[in-house]
Motif scaffolding. Structure first.
Motif: not given
Length: 155
Positions: A4, A24-25, A1, A152-153, A6, A30, A149, A27-28
């Motif tokens: 910076t 999502i959390h 992602m 998100l990228r 999110a 955030c 993924a 993976v990221t």
């Protein structure tokens, strides 16, 4: 992602959106926040909830969110998640979008549905007012980690 800072904000009534938000959390990394409405707003019965929702849409009276939002100025991107209700944005998410007016960063939808999400992205944009909306991620029942993924990228 790419962003910076999110924040994931989501509403989940039956748990599907919560699972996606958690993924999502994971993976990221955030920050993550679940929004809630008062416990007596919706029924546990999906058909009664649908009737309540349709009444809310017709009257433009959306449920009050009982969750306090953090200082959103810290975040570049807010990922807004919710279930698809009758092919449209769930009323707690509409209430959230109303509260987000004035936010200057990117707002990106994600949603879960048990049937076709139809025009969810466009409905979200229509309800987002002046918010800057990015491309969403929508699942019907299942999703692949690779598709998540990839989405998100692109943010």
């Amino acid at each position: 992602m790419m962003a910076t800072n999110a924040l994931i904000i989501y509403y989940s009534q039956y748990g599907d959106t919560a699972k996606l938000a958690s993924q999502i959390h994971k993976v990221t990394g955030c920050d993550i926040l679940r929004i809630d409405v008062a416990p007596d707003v919706f029924s546990d019965d999906v058909f009664e909830t649908e009737d309540i929702y349709k009444d809310q849409l017709a009257s433009h009276t959306f449920p009050e969110l009982i969750t306090e939002l953090p200082d959103l100025g810290f975040y570049d991107v807010i990922l807004v998640g919710g279930p698809v209700w009758d092919g449209d944005v769930a009323s707690p998410v509409i209430a959230l979008l109303n509260r987000l007016q004035g936010y200057k960063g990117l707002v990106v939808p994600f949603s879960t549905a048990s049937t076709d999400s139809r025009d969810y992205d466009q409905n979200f944009r229509d309800r987002a007012g002046s918010l800057h909306v990015g491309p969403g991620f929508h699942i019907v029942r299942n999703y692949s980690d690779a598709k998540l993924a990839s989405w998100l990228r692109k943010l």
